[in-house]
Scaffold this active site. Structure first.
Site, PDB file in Angstrom:
ATOM      1  N   ARG A 236       0.905  -1.213   0.125  1.00 43.50           N
ATOM      2  CA  ARG A 236       0.068   0.084  -0.024  1.00 43.50           C
ATOM      3  C   ARG A 236       0.974   1.223   0.065  1.00 43.50           C
ATOM      4  O   ARG A 236       2.058   1.219   0.639  1.00 43.50           O
ATOM      5  CB  ARG A 236      -0.826   0.059   1.297  1.00 43.50           C
ATOM      6  N   GLU A 265      -2.760   7.829  -4.670  1.00 39.21           N
ATOM      7  CA  GLU A 265      -3.497   6.786  -5.971  1.00 39.21           C
ATOM      8  C   GLU A 265      -4.749   7.015  -6.047  1.00 39.21           C
ATOM      9  O   GLU A 265      -5.174   7.052  -7.418  1.00 39.21           O
ATOM     10  CB  GLU A 265      -2.929   5.556  -5.878  1.00 39.21           C
ATOM     11  N   HIS A 297      -1.028   0.108  -9.783  1.00 38.76           N
ATOM     12  CA  HIS A 297      -1.744  -1.118  -8.829  1.00 38.76           C
ATOM     13  C   HIS A 297      -2.188  -2.430  -9.780  1.00 38.76           C
ATOM     14  O   HIS A 297      -3.566  -2.364  -9.856  1.00 38.76           O
ATOM     15  CB  HIS A 297      -2.917  -0.235  -8.067  1.00 38.76           C
TER      16      HIS A 297
END
Ligand code: NAI
Length: 333
Positions: A236, A265, A297
């Site tokens: 993360r 993000e 991601h």
């Protein structure tokens, strides 16, 4: 009566995989491309379940609104749940389920893709060869065999990374407050975070984002690392203090940075912004470094993982509807 599910942040691949998983189930899916936020949560009116992903907002304000709209279950179609205010969900008696382990090798293999690409510079080589530039200057890498790699977090994904790295012949140092016996049987060694920072040529992060791991990699941690360290984050974004990482890159302390996740993000990743002005100066600064590799991601993004995520999510929705919630997949009892 089928369970009515509002699917937020729905991309075409979510629609395909969830629709296939729900084919013979009593679940009615409605797909909403926007992310769940306070502005969009009115769309959940009339649905008993919201199905969400990593960058949907599930803070106290959104959860209170979902409660007022009659939502009974938040079904995360991901493993991490750092974006959910669990205490607020519990206070409103809203169940929260997730997909705790789907093909951990999927994210582990992407981690290796980042390491190998940054090391052997295949992203630069690809462009050079296409432009008729066959010079090798600047493409020098190192042999991964016998290098020391630090793995922070040895749960499902971290363990899969340890297994792959051992296959490459790396020495593997790990840190995790909860030791996983499988690590040592694979030849990995548990050490403190400081020892891991000190001895590793590559450091890869696989712990969840919590209040304890937020900015776990900050200026102090970077100062303890070897000069030229390769830092990889597929976990993360906020586990790394991005500004500290930029300073580390500028000082050449960090020799390469590979990230699949980024602190800010949400609102950036998962959409085509190629014709827009990106006003995130920190992100744009990262893009200027030749030794930084960013993917948006996509660590989870394989056919196998999507199918597993969709099947588990639909099972979670049915299990809750039929009062069969299990502890591993449901975060609140
Ligand atoms: P897991 O729950 O199986 O393992 C996490 C491990 O981290 C546990 O062993 C835990 O004890 C450890 N940990 C907790 N605090 C720590 C600390 N301070 N230092 C070191 N270790 C610590 O989780 P899993 O499935 O391995 O996933 C890890 C993370 O990967 C998820 O939380 C998620 O954020 C991220 N992820 C990213 C994906 C992507 O597409 N890039 C996809 C799936 C997960």
């Amino acid at each position: 009566m089928p369970v009515n599910v509002a699917v937020f942040s729905a991309q075409p691949y979510d629609e395909a995989s969830l629709t296939a998983a729900a084919a013979d189930k009593s679940v009615a899916l409605t797909f909403f491309p926007p992310a769940l936020t306070q502005q969009t949560c009115a769309m959940a009116k009339g649905f008993s379940v919201v199905c969400v992903f990593v960058n949907d907002t599930l803070d106290a304000e959104v959860i209170s609104t979902l409660h007022a709209l009659g939502v009974k279950h938040i079904a995360l179609r991901c493993a991490g749940y750092n974006n959910v205010d669990l205490a607020c969900a519990q206070a409103h008696n809203i169940a929260v389920s997730r997909v705790p382990a789907y093909s951990p090798e999927t994210v582990a293999e992407h981690t290796l893709a980042l390491i190998l690409t940054l090391n052997r510079k295949t992203h630069h080589a690809y462009n050079r060869v296409r432009e008729g530039n066959f010079s090798l200057n600047g493409l020098l890498g190192f042999t991964l065999h016998n290098k020391t790699v630090g793995v922070v977090g040895t749960g499902e994904i971290g363990l899969a990374v340890v297994r792959i790295l051992r296959g490459f012949g790396c020495r593997v140092l790990c840190c995790d407050p909860q030791k996983n016996p499988a690590v040592e049987s694979l030849g990995g060694e548990y050490v403190s975070a400081d020892v891991l920072f000190d001895r590793s040529q590559i450091i890869t992060l696989h712990c969840p984002l919590t209040e304890h791991t937020a900015h776990f990699i900050d200026a102090d941690a970077i100062a303890k690392m070897q000069k030229g360290v390769m830092l990889i984050n597929t976990s993360r974004g906020a586990i790394v203090d991005t500004r500290a990482a930029i300073d580390g890159l500028k000082q050449k302390k960090i020799g390469a940075l590979g990230i699949d996740v980024y602190e800010q993000e949400a609102g950036l990743f998962f959409t085509d912004r190629s014709l827009q002005i990106i006003d995130d100066d920190v992100f744009e600064r990262l893009l200027t470094f030749p030794n930084v590799l960013i993917t948006g991601h996509q660590g989870f993004f394989t056919q196998e993982a999507l199918t597993e995520i969709a099947n588990t999510t639909i099972n979670n929705i049915e299990d809750f509807a039929h009062q069969r919630a299990t502890q591993k997949r449901f975060l609140l009892s």
